[in-house]
Scaffold this active site. Structure first.
Site, PDB file in Angstrom:
ATOM      1  N   LYS A 119      43.676  39.264  31.372  1.00 55.30           N
ATOM      2  CA  LYS A 119      44.388  40.473  31.284  1.00 55.30           C
ATOM      3  C   LYS A 119      45.780  40.700  30.508  1.00 55.30           C
ATOM      4  O   LYS A 119      46.560  41.724  30.722  1.00 55.30           O
ATOM      5  CB  LYS A 119      44.424  41.024  32.715  1.00 55.30           C
ATOM      6  N   ARG A 200      52.142  39.054  28.976  1.00 54.69           N
ATOM      7  CA  ARG A 200      52.541  40.198  29.130  1.00 54.69           C
ATOM      8  C   ARG A 200      53.377  40.490  30.255  1.00 54.69           C
ATOM      9  O   ARG A 200      53.564  39.508  31.052  1.00 54.69           O
ATOM     10  CB  ARG A 200      51.474  41.356  29.086  1.00 54.69           C
ATOM     11  N   SER A 208      46.660  44.979  36.329  1.00 60.20           N
ATOM     12  CA  SER A 208      45.447  45.192  35.488  1.00 60.20           C
ATOM     13  C   SER A 208      44.425  44.137  36.064  1.00 60.20           C
ATOM     14  O   SER A 208      43.195  44.752  36.137  1.00 60.20           O
ATOM     15  CB  SER A 208      45.811  44.612  34.090  1.00 60.20           C
TER      16      SER A 208
HETATM   17  N1  LIG Z   1      45.265  45.541  21.037  1.00 62.31           N
HETATM   18  C1  LIG Z   1      45.867  44.944  22.123  1.00 62.31           C
HETATM   19  N2  LIG Z   1      46.768  44.270  22.384  1.00 62.31           N
HETATM   20  C2  LIG Z   1      47.126  44.179  23.629  1.00 62.31           C
HETATM   21  N3  LIG Z   1      46.551  44.338  24.594  1.00 62.31           N
HETATM   22  C3  LIG Z   1      45.649  45.057  24.586  1.00 62.31           C
HETATM   23  C4  LIG Z   1      45.015  45.499  23.408  1.00 62.31           C
HETATM   24  N4  LIG Z   1      43.762  46.130  23.395  1.00 62.31           N
HETATM   25  C5  LIG Z   1      43.709  46.348  24.788  1.00 62.31           C
HETATM   26  N5  LIG Z   1      44.824  45.605  25.463  1.00 62.31           N
HETATM   27  C6  LIG Z   1      44.636  45.212  26.893  1.00 62.31           C
HETATM   28  O1  LIG Z   1      44.365  43.952  27.190  1.00 62.31           O
HETATM   29  C7  LIG Z   1      44.242  44.223  28.785  1.00 62.31           C
HETATM   30  C8  LIG Z   1      42.837  43.262  28.754  1.00 62.31           C
HETATM   31  O2  LIG Z   1      43.251  41.932  28.525  1.00 62.31           O
HETATM   32  P1  LIG Z   1      42.096  40.660  28.375  1.00 62.31           P
HETATM   33  O3  LIG Z   1      41.587  41.148  27.033  1.00 62.31           O
HETATM   34  O4  LIG Z   1      42.889  39.269  28.346  1.00 62.31           O
HETATM   35  O5  LIG Z   1      41.407  40.937  29.519  1.00 62.31           O
HETATM   36  S1  LIG Z   1      40.271  39.787  30.106  1.00 62.31           S
HETATM   37  O6  LIG Z   1      40.956  38.635  30.757  1.00 62.31           O
HETATM   38  O7  LIG Z   1      39.575  39.068  29.013  1.00 62.31           O
HETATM   39  O8  LIG Z   1      39.532  40.396  31.030  1.00 62.31           O
HETATM   40  C9  LIG Z   1      44.000  45.546  29.068  1.00 62.31           C
HETATM   41  O9  LIG Z   1      45.117  45.859  29.919  1.00 62.31           O
HETATM   42  P2  LIG Z   1      45.157  46.812  30.963  1.00 62.31           P
HETATM   43  O10 LIG Z   1      44.446  48.334  30.115  1.00 62.31           O
HETATM   44  O11 LIG Z   1      46.254  47.030  31.442  1.00 62.31           O
HETATM   45  O12 LIG Z   1      43.918  46.555  31.870  1.00 62.31           O
HETATM   46  C10 LIG Z   1      43.819  46.094  27.622  1.00 62.31           C
HETATM   47  O13 LIG Z   1      44.356  47.519  27.937  1.00 62.31           O
END
Ligand SMILES: Nc1ncnc2c1ncn2[C@@H]1O[C@H](COP(=O)(O)OS(=O)(=O)O)[C@@H](OP(=O)(O)O)[C@H]1O
Length: 301
Positions: A119, A200, A208
């Site tokens: 996340k 983060r 999240s």
């Molecule tokens: N471009 C970009 N850069 C940084 N972060 C982003 C981006 N796009 C999406 N998000 C946010 O990433 C969160 C999901 O993280 P992950 O992809 O690591 O999730 S997972 O672990 O694979 O399920 C998720 O966070 P939350 O919205 O707080 O849940 C996404 O909003």
């Protein structure tokens, strides 16, 4: 009508006296002629290049709308990146290669792994990296070192996308970061491997994570029993973040609650650092990836 009338008056005032036709009709004709020519051009293009043209047009649109932000500000040839991204995508499908290149295709074990954090933006990170023509990434999380270690390296290799000899294979499984047994296993697999960790704000990450857990538990019917098990509060739901993360009596943070535990970055990182050199672990900023993705991408390159 008013438009026609005024136009006719305009013709007459110019002294033409000949033009009895409504100019609005002529505009319609002109417009339909232009549309016909456009349709003809598109049809010709498609018939010459085949379905690939449609595919390419679609991909470019998708790229511009979804991933375009990633390239904003990057001091490289953006057009080239679009093209190479498509090529890379095609390569993973193996449907764009000449027969000589197809012979070179093979599945390789990863030399770079995105180990987490869950996340923190790992999905977006991998999609951005995948735009590079020299990188191929696994489409799903293989979970080899945590859940499927017993399956062996051939199984792991089979989860990787096909690549050409010059390409780097990468995978991401965010759970690796927090699983106690993974660092040693990864070290045994390849002690000089490159690792990427994206983090983060730990509270935002935990929230999240909590939302993801809540949605998963509440939406999957077959998880009903687990849902009941987790259900401690009287409202009949999974409970609020505070209810889950704070001890009711003492008000202290429950460090064993998974979303909290996974945000204790230093605890997990310390484990990795007992097996790997600091220089092997690239730590990226998930917040910055969202607002200035090019800065984080430059760190990767
Ligand atoms: N471009 C970009 N850069 C940084 N972060 C982003 C981006 N796009 C999406 N998000 C946010 O990433 C969160 C999901 O993280 P992950 O992809 O690591 O999730 S997972 O672990 O694979 O399920 C998720 O966070 P939350 O919205 O707080 O849940 C996404 O909003």
């Amino acid at each position: 009508m008013a438009f026609c009338h005024r136009s006719q008056m305009f013709d007459q005032s110019l002294g033409s006296g000949q033009s009895k036709r409504c100019p609005k009709l002529s505009r319609y004709k002109l417009l339909s002629l232009a549309l016909t020519i456009l349709a003809f051009c598109v049809l010709t293009l498609v018939s010459v290049s085949g379905p690939q043209t449609i595919k390419t047009i679609t991909r470019i649109s998708v790229f511009v709308n979804i991933e375009g932000a990633a390239l904003k500000g990057v001091n490289t040839n953006a057009d080239k990146r679009v093209t190479t991204s498509q090529a890379n995508h095609d390569l993973q499908h193996g449907d764009q290669l000449g027969s000589s290149q197809e012979d070179d295709l093979q599945k390789n074990l990863p030399s770079v792994i995105v180990i987490g954090a869950r996340k923190a933006g790992t999905g977006a990170l991998l999609r951005f990296i995948n735009l590079h023509p020299w990188v191929v990434t696994s489409r799903s999380e293989p979970h080899y070192f945590d859940r499927s270690y017993w399956q062996g390296l051939d199984w792991y290799r089979s989860r990787m996308p096909p690549s050409l000899p010059h390409q780097v294979t990468m995978e991401k499984t965010p759970n690796y970061f927090v699983d106690r047994s993974v660092p040693e296993r990864v070290h045994n697999f390849n002690s000089s491997i490159k690792l990427i960790l994206i983090v983060r704000n730990p509270i935002d990450r935990a929230v999240s994570d909590y939302v993801q857990l809540k949605v998963d538990l509440e939406s999957v019917v077959c998880m009903y029993v687990i849902y009941k098990f987790y259900k401690h509060n009287t409202s009949g739901t999974y409970g609020s973040f505070e209810e889950r993360a704070l001890d009711k009596c003492t008000g202290r943070i429950i460090k064993s609650y998974d979303p909290i535990k996974r945000s204790l970055y230093s605890r997990h990182l310390d484990r990795w650092l007992t097996y790997f050199n600091k220089s092997q672990i690239l730590i990226l900023n998930g917040e910055n990836l969202k607002v200035k993705p090019w800065e984080e991408m430059l760190k990767v390159s």
